[in-house]
Design a protein around this motif. Sequence first.
Motif, short mmCIF file in Angstrom:
data_model
loop_
_atom_site.label_atom_id
_atom_site.label_comp_id
_atom_site.label_asym_id
_atom_site.label_seq_id
_atom_site.Cartn_x
_atom_site.Cartn_y
_atom_site.Cartn_z
N GLU A 6 0.90 -1.93 -0.27
CA GLU A 6 0.04 -0.24 -0.30
C GLU A 6 0.96 0.96 0.26
O GLU A 6 0.42 2.23 -0.31
CB GLU A 6 -1.13 -0.15 1.16
N ASN A 9 1.72 5.80 -2.26
CA ASN A 9 0.31 6.59 -1.98
C ASN A 9 0.39 7.62 -1.43
O ASN A 9 1.02 8.17 -0.80
CB ASN A 9 -0.73 5.60 -1.10
N THR A 11 -1.14 10.24 -0.58
CA THR A 11 -1.82 9.63 1.15
C THR A 11 -0.57 10.31 2.10
O THR A 11 -0.40 11.05 2.65
CB THR A 11 -2.97 9.58 1.49
N ILE A 12 0.24 9.78 1.89
CA ILE A 12 1.68 9.79 2.93
C ILE A 12 2.48 10.66 2.75
O ILE A 12 3.10 10.85 0.66
CB ILE A 12 2.39 8.29 2.68
N LYS A 13 2.21 11.21 3.04
CA LYS A 13 3.06 12.68 2.50
C LYS A 13 4.62 13.01 2.38
O LYS A 13 4.84 13.97 1.06
CB LYS A 13 3.97 13.75 4.23
N ASP A 77 -4.13 2.86 -8.42
CA ASP A 77 -5.66 3.03 -7.47
C ASP A 77 -6.15 4.38 -8.35
O ASP A 77 -5.36 5.64 -7.51
CB ASP A 77 -4.50 3.34 -6.66
N ASN A 98 -7.84 -0.28 -9.19
CA ASN A 98 -8.86 -0.13 -7.32
C ASN A 98 -9.06 1.25 -7.24
O ASN A 98 -8.73 2.42 -7.93
CB ASN A 98 -7.73 0.16 -6.58
N ILE A 122 -10.95 -4.72 -8.70
CA ILE A 122 -11.77 -4.12 -7.33
C ILE A 122 -12.96 -3.70 -7.31
O ILE A 122 -13.33 -2.53 -7.79
CB ILE A 122 -10.48 -3.88 -6.41
N LEU A 124 -16.06 -2.18 -5.33
CA LEU A 124 -16.41 -1.87 -3.63
C LEU A 124 -18.13 -1.95 -4.01
O LEU A 124 -19.09 -1.79 -4.96
CB LEU A 124 -16.30 -0.75 -3.51
N ASP A 163 -14.29 -6.10 -2.50
CA ASP A 163 -14.11 -5.39 -1.27
C ASP A 163 -15.50 -4.89 -0.24
O ASP A 163 -15.83 -4.08 -0.66
CB ASP A 163 -13.29 -4.00 -0.97
N GLY A 198 -8.68 -3.77 2.47
CA GLY A 198 -7.65 -2.15 2.91
C GLY A 198 -7.04 -2.27 4.20
O GLY A 198 -5.90 -2.68 5.07
N LEU A 199 -8.43 -3.60 5.00
CA LEU A 199 -7.95 -3.57 6.66
C LEU A 199 -7.97 -1.97 7.69
O LEU A 199 -8.98 -2.07 9.04
CB LEU A 199 -6.57 -4.42 7.05
N SER A 200 -7.37 -1.43 7.03
CA SER A 200 -6.79 -0.55 8.53
C SER A 200 -7.71 0.48 9.05
O SER A 200 -7.33 1.04 10.44
CB SER A 200 -5.24 0.18 7.87
N ILE A 229 -4.96 -5.34 1.38
CA ILE A 229 -3.97 -4.45 1.17
C ILE A 229 -3.14 -3.82 2.11
O ILE A 229 -3.87 -3.15 3.30
CB ILE A 229 -4.79 -3.01 0.08
#
Length: 268
Positions: A6, A9, A11-13, A77, A98, A122, A124, A163, A198-200, A229
Motif C-alpha cells: 500500500e 500512495n 496520501t502519505i506526505k 488506484d 482499484n 477491485i 467496492l 471489497d 484495506g483493513l486499516s 492491501i
Amino acid sequence: MEIIGEKINTTIKSVRRAVEERDGAFIQELARKQATAGAHYLDVNSGMALHPEEEAADFDWLVPVVQKAVDLPLCIDSSRRQPLEAALKLHKGRAMINSVNGDQPTMEMIFPLVKEYRCKIIALTSSKEKGIPSSSGERIKIAEEIVKESQIYRIPLEDIYFDPLVLPISTADNNAVLFLETLREIKQTFKAVKTISGLSNISFGLPKRRLINRIFLSLALAAGMDAAILDPTDNKIMAMAQATETLLGKDAFCGQYLNAFKEGRLET
Ligand code: THG
C-alpha cells in the motif's frame, strides 16, 4: 493470500513530495522494499492530484519508474478514465484496477477498460446513491448489480475482487462483524469471485492501531478473504498472516511457515 503493497500512495506526505518532485529513487526504494517483503502487487496512487490530467501525468511517470525497479504488476488506484488509460497503456503484465463501485456511469467507464486490458478489478460494495449500506444484505445487492453489469463485458468472475468496505470499530460495535458477514455472504453467493480489503480503517480512532489491524487480518482470513492491501514491510503483520494461513490448512506440511522461519521472516 495475495498481498497488495500500500505504500506508494500520495496520501502519505513523503510519497506526495516524491511524486511532485519526480524523485524516482525514493519511489523505487519503496517499491523494492515491498517486493522483497513479499508483495504480489503494488498499489500506486496519485489521488492527491486534483485534475485528471495531472493524475494521468503522474501515472505516466510513476508506472515505468516502479516497473523498472521491480518485476511486479501494479494495482492502479484511481476511478477516473484518463489516469487509468494513461497507466494501463504503459503497464507491463496484467494490472489490477482499484476500483469500481455500483454506480452505473462508473461501471460503464471501467468495465470496457478491464476487458480491453485484461485487468483484475477491485469492486467496492458502495454507490453514490446508497453510500456504504449499513446492512450486509444491501451490500450484497450492490455486489449483484456489479456482477450483472460485469457479465455484459464477459469479465471472468475470478478477476473481480470484492471489497466489502471496513468502517471503524470505534463508531459502531458491530462494524467488524458486519464486514466479516458481508465477506462470507459474497463468497457464498458468487462462489468464483475473490475478496479483498484495506483493513486499516477498522482501527481508526483507537490507540495501538496495529494491534487491532493484525487481529482483524486473521479474522478476515478465517472468513475466506483472498487478498489484502497492507504494509508488507510491517514484519509483525506478515508473520501473523503466515501463521494464520498455516493454521487454516493452506500450507502443506507447514512448508511455507518453516521457510519463513529459515529466512528470518517470523522475527517480530
Ligand atoms: N480498499 C481499497 N483501496 C484502499 C483502501 C481500502 N486504498 C487506500 C487504503 N484503503 C489502503 N492504503 C493505505 C495506504 C497508506 C496507508 C494506509 C492505507 C498509510 N497510512 C498511514 C498510517 O496509517 O499510519 C498514515 C499516512 C501517513 O503516513 O501520512 O500508510 O480499504 N480498495
